[in-house]
Design an enzyme around this catalytic site. Structure first.
Site, PDB file in Angstrom:
ATOM      1  CE  LYS A  70      -2.833   0.140   3.433  1.00 15.11           C
ATOM      2  NZ  LYS A  70      -1.834   0.623   4.350  1.00 15.11           N
ATOM      3  CB  THR A  72       5.128  -0.016  -2.562  1.00 14.71           C
ATOM      4  OG1 THR A  72       5.979  -0.541  -1.533  1.00 14.71           O
ATOM      5  CG2 THR A  72       5.857  -0.069  -3.888  1.00 14.71           C
ATOM      6  NE  ARG A  93      -0.444   4.725   8.608  1.00 12.39           N
ATOM      7  CZ  ARG A  93      -0.615   3.444   8.910  1.00 12.39           C
ATOM      8  NH1 ARG A  93      -1.003   3.109  10.127  1.00 12.39           N
ATOM      9  NH2 ARG A  93      -0.400   2.517   8.024  1.00 12.39           N
ATOM     10  CE  LYS A 104       2.638  -2.725   8.120  1.00 14.35           C
ATOM     11  NZ  LYS A 104       3.522  -1.684   7.574  1.00 14.35           N
ATOM     12  CB  ALA A 272      -5.503   1.182  10.658  1.00 13.72           C
ATOM     13  CG  PHE A 300      -3.698  -2.758   9.249  1.00 12.14           C
ATOM     14  CD1 PHE A 300      -2.655  -3.591   8.869  1.00 12.14           C
ATOM     15  CD2 PHE A 300      -3.668  -2.236  10.531  1.00 12.14           C
ATOM     16  CE1 PHE A 300      -1.625  -3.920   9.740  1.00 12.14           C
ATOM     17  CE2 PHE A 300      -2.643  -2.556  11.406  1.00 12.14           C
ATOM     18  CZ  PHE A 300      -1.629  -3.398  11.022  1.00 12.14           C
ATOM     19  CG  PHE A 381       4.365  -9.108  -5.334  1.00  9.31           C
ATOM     20  CD1 PHE A 381       5.145  -9.470  -4.242  1.00  9.31           C
ATOM     21  CD2 PHE A 381       3.425  -8.097  -5.152  1.00  9.31           C
ATOM     22  CE1 PHE A 381       4.989  -8.858  -3.014  1.00  9.31           C
ATOM     23  CE2 PHE A 381       3.266  -7.481  -3.925  1.00  9.31           C
ATOM     24  CZ  PHE A 381       4.047  -7.858  -2.854  1.00  9.31           C
ATOM     25  CD1 TRP A 409       8.567  -3.328  -4.438  1.00  8.17           C
ATOM     26  CD2 TRP A 409       9.338  -4.461  -6.209  1.00  8.17           C
ATOM     27  NE1 TRP A 409       9.615  -4.111  -4.013  1.00  8.17           N
ATOM     28  CE2 TRP A 409      10.107  -4.822  -5.078  1.00  8.17           C
ATOM     29  CE3 TRP A 409       9.635  -5.059  -7.442  1.00  8.17           C
ATOM     30  CZ2 TRP A 409      11.148  -5.747  -5.125  1.00  8.17           C
ATOM     31  CZ3 TRP A 409      10.682  -5.980  -7.504  1.00  8.17           C
ATOM     32  CH2 TRP A 409      11.428  -6.317  -6.359  1.00  8.17           C
TER      33      TRP A 409
END
Length: 555
Positions: A70, A72, A93, A104, A272, A300, A381, A409
């Site tokens: 998210k 990224t 954030r 994470k 979140a 999230f 990906f 990415w």
């Protein structure tokens, strides 16, 4: 293949003064913290004339161990929008040290869509979280001192609800007994710590619109109750002035840059799943003041971060998004379709299709409940096959869901130009934004609306403790505030194992408390905790620094 930190360390970072000039920040409002990061004085918003830019909210499907990208996508989209000639500023954030050293990892984006300096952002940065922790713990100390020194406020030590915080995952501190050692050392009581991002001070910090607003909100914090069930506030303890003094510099948004030189504000960081999950209002408004477009994210999945962004942040500040991006990946959809983590790199069209209802429910919530224009960003990906990408796009198109492929990415902004053009188009569409429940709704009515409209639950169950909590809050005038649900991020339900788009379940609320300064009620569900713990193999195992000061292992 280079790691995220290797890509970040190889980048040519521009002086922050150059980024500030590009953004249009007047020199008198810029406060550099070294060569590559700075704070921007919040007085710029009050003293300058500007037309707020369009606001783009980036959210996602429910997170899985596979990762959704998210942040990224948020960073890459902002870069892409600048590439197509739209002056865009990003607002994110700040990462908490808990996840950075836990499972994470960091929160600066990934691949060629990152904000830098990545190491600084993921570690101490400009010290904002330390200031928030200090303000929180000052209030705790003043509360205990008031009880020790005569207790003139008639505070019941068994009814204290304010906890100390530390910005680290530390399960040993969840439940403690303190004040031991005799009368001189305080009143013995059961206590505990929260992680800093769960502090109401963090929530207030991210919702405050000025120093005056910050101070007023801090004064409204409820720290405990008297023997006759009356709330005791930070104002009663005369604490808000000193707390605001600790926070006055932290409140200034932090300016950094993306790998492509897009100005980026990284400021504030409530989780979140246990808080409202959005960067500061100051940063959002600063990005809108400086850019024709501001791209921000909510933590999230959309059932948590976006719901709270829309039902809490927008309601309390009057802002609203012009468009929403919902991030999904083939890997995460396969996980929602029942594929174990170690098999997610293998093509599995059947599982992918089985996981699609999770994405479709998030889309429906944004477009039908909140009535906002949206586009799905398929974050590609390296392991994704063309057949998987084609299946997602085909199924979305069959159901009338707007979808674009994102390759930020691997390619940076160049990989998001198609998505950027669609976002710009959506921003020009009129929208009939609405909340999921009416302003002033009762606690139970708001919870029922969130549960049935957003989670698609059959309803809400309340424990005896929750019923007691609600009765007390209503008696003290807190019965009509917006509701912040603390819930697992992995499922629409309060059971992390129910993946996809479950039906036939009910949400169980076990505890309800007020964050009066932030201006919302917190409802805790399931086994959600406000102090995480480190796992068996945390990210901290891999983080190191060499004799030159070069950091390795961050991701």
């Amino acid at each position: 293949m280079l790691s995220d930190i290797e890509i970040a360390q190889a980048a040519e970072i521009r002086p922050i003064t150059e980024i500030a000039d590009k953004a249009g920040v007047p020199e008198k409002y810029l406060e550099p913290y070294g060569s590559y990061k700075a704070k921007v004085d919040y007085n710029y918003l009050r003293e300058s004339e500007h037309t707020p830019g369009k606001l783009v909210l980036v959210t996602a499907i429910n997170p899985t161990p596979a990762g959704e990208g998210k942040t990224t996508t948020t960073v890459g989209l902002a870069d892409a929008m600048n590439r197509i000639g739209k002056k865009t500023v990003v607002a994110l954030r700040e990462p908490s040290l808990g996840p950075v050293f836990g499972i994470k990892g960091g929160a600066a984006g990934g691949g060629y869509a990152q904000v830098v300096p990545m190491e600084d952002i993921n570690l101490h940065f400009t010290g904002d979280f330390h200031a928030i922790g200090a303000a929180n713990n000052l209030l705790a100390a003043m509360l205990d001192a008031r009880i020790h020194n005569g207790n003139d406020l008639n505070i019941d030590p068994r009814r204290i609800v304010w906890k100390r915080v530390v910005d680290m995952n530390d399960r040993q501190l969840r439940h403690i007994v303190d004040g031991l050692g005799g009368k001189a050392n305080g009143v013995p009581r059961e206590d505990g710590f929260d992680i800093t991002v769960a502090s109401e001070v963090m929530a207030i910090f991210c919702l405050a619109t000025s120093i005056t607003d910050l101070k007023e909100r801090l004064g409204r914090i409820v720290v405990g109750y008297t023997y006759d069930d009356k709330p005791v506030t930070a104002h009663d303890l005369h604490a808000e002035g000193a707390m605001a003094a600790l926070l006055k510099d932290a409140l200034k948004p932090n300016l950094v840059q993306t790998l492509e030189g897009t100005p980026a504000f990284v400021h504030g960081g409530p989780f979140a799943n246990i808080a409202h999950g959005c960067n500061s209002v100051m940063a959002t408004q600063m990005a809108r003041a400086l850019g024709d477009y501001a791209v921000t994210e909510a933590g999230f999945g959309a059932d948590l971060g976006a719901e709270k962004f829309l039902d809490i942040k927008c309601r309390l500040t009057g802002i609203k998004p012009d468009a929403v991006v919902i991030v999904a990946t083939a890997r995460a959809l396969k996980k929602n379709g029942g594929v174990p983590k170690d098999k997610l790199g293998e093509e599995n069209l059947e599982a992918l299709e089985a996981g699609l209802p999770n994405l479709l429910q998030h889309v429906e919530n944004i477009t039908k409940v909140y009535k906002l224009p949206a586009v799905v960003a398929i974050n590609q990906f390296p392991t994704d096959t063309q057949a998987e990408l084609d299946l997602i796009e085909r199924k979305c198109n069959e159901l009338g869901v707007n979808v674009r492929l994102s390759q930020v990415w691997a390619k940076g902004g160049a990989g998001g130009e198609d998505l950027a053009r669609e976002v710009v188009r959506l921003c020009e569409e009129p929208n009939d934004f609405t909340y999921s429940y009416e302003t002033g709704a009762s606690i139970k009515d708001a919870l029922n609306a969130i549960a049935t409209k957003i989670y698609h639950a059959d309803g809400v169950n309340y424990t005896a403790q929750a019923e007691k909590d609600i009765k007390l809050l209503e008696a003290n005038g807190f019965g009509n505030l917006p509701v912040c649900v603390a819930k697992t991020q992995y499922s629409f339900s309060d059971d992390a194992s129910l993946l996809g788009a479950p039906r036939g379940f009910r949400i169980t609320v076990r505890q309800v408390k007020v964050s009066a300064g932030a201006g919302f009620i917190v409802a805790l569900t399931g086994n959600i905790m406000t102090m995480p713990g480190l796992g068996k193999g945390p990210a901290a195992f891999r983080i190191d620094v060499d004799e030159t000061g070069k950091i390795t292992g961050l991701f």
